[in-house]
Enzyme design. Sequence first.
Site, PDB file in Angstrom:
ATOM      1  N   SER A 154       0.837  -1.200   0.000  1.00 45.13           N
ATOM      2  CA  SER A 154       0.000   0.000   0.000  1.00 45.13           C
ATOM      3  C   SER A 154       0.871   1.249   0.000  1.00 45.13           C
ATOM      4  CB  SER A 154      -0.899   0.015   1.240  1.00 45.13           C
ATOM      5  OG  SER A 154      -1.572   1.260   1.360  1.00 45.13           O
ATOM      6  N   TYR A 167      -1.054  -0.261  10.011  1.00 43.94           N
ATOM      7  CA  TYR A 167      -1.258  -0.662   8.617  1.00 43.94           C
ATOM      8  C   TYR A 167      -0.038  -0.336   7.763  1.00 43.94           C
ATOM      9  CZ  TYR A 167      -3.777  -1.305   4.205  1.00 43.94           C
ATOM     10  OH  TYR A 167      -4.176  -1.731   2.968  1.00 43.94           O
ATOM     11  N   LYS A 171       2.364  -3.012   5.758  1.00 46.13           N
ATOM     12  CA  LYS A 171       2.456  -2.986   4.306  1.00 46.13           C
ATOM     13  C   LYS A 171       3.880  -2.703   3.812  1.00 46.13           C
ATOM     14  CE  LYS A 171      -1.706  -4.071   3.144  1.00 46.13           C
ATOM     15  NZ  LYS A 171      -1.986  -5.298   2.363  1.00 46.13           N
TER      16      LYS A 171
END
Length: 312
Positions: A154, A167, A171
């Site tokens: 991401s 997150y 990622k």
Amino acid sequence: MIKDLFLSGKTAIVTGGGGGIGRAIALGLSHAGANVLVNDLGVSVSGDSEARNPADTVVEEIEAQGGRASANHGSVAEAKATEKMVEQALDTFGSIDIVINNAGIIRMGEFPQMSRSDWEAVLRVNLQGSFYLSRAAAPHFRAQAGGAYLHLTSASGLIGSTSQANYAASKLGIVGLSRAIALDLGQHGVRSNCLAPSSTSRMTELTDNARKHLMSPEKYEALKRMRAASAPERIVPLIAYLVSDRARGINGQVFGARGNEIYLYGQHRPVRMMHAAEGWTPAQADERLPAGLGAFATPLEVITDVFTWPPA
């Protein structure tokens, strides 16, 4: 859509394949000729349980189109469950050739308020889950001197985003994992690449709404236009190519996809060097580094600062 059977005879495992990007990937790989093991635990983007498992629905869709598919409801966060995924693919289809590490959850919160449980849950699914399945498939890929991993990363980790420390860390960790796999298994004919998609999904809807108040009205409208132009199905042709034998020369790379755009991300390299003949002191660093390195420092930006143009 015209069928392009790049993956005829191949077997793919797609995690998080029950909805959004994962569903589009599962359907797209089937359309390209692959047998597909559709894995989905059947939870929300935050990891909470839902009703009927969506993997079953996707399998029904694939079979209705004449493809071969099988549903798996295991959790990527459990090593034994990922081993069973590989076993199921081998038992059902007789081979395993492709692993798509797409499953992921997100739990947002500013860093000072982020709980340990939210940190651990996201890392456990997004990063450890990618490791577990990749590791379970590795002996088979190595034995057959071939196989392809595609890991969904991401821009949150590659560039930056607010309220997503867990997150972003997961990622960006996936990029390091993919690179290590490429280096360790490349000599055995195994490839590992990453893709950072910009696409509409339950997760992007959640994150966009959560940070709406941090953006100007103009930036938020630009973000909505970007999402609208980036349907999940648009990234599937790139994925089908990257995991096919025709992409055998591509390994250890990080791609991005947005609308009709495909781009290649740079990876970490030294960009500027300075030295002190007699060694450094804090005072010398204070005197020399800002002027010598400041212009080359990576700006502290978020995704919308970098992607300022509408998708092509």
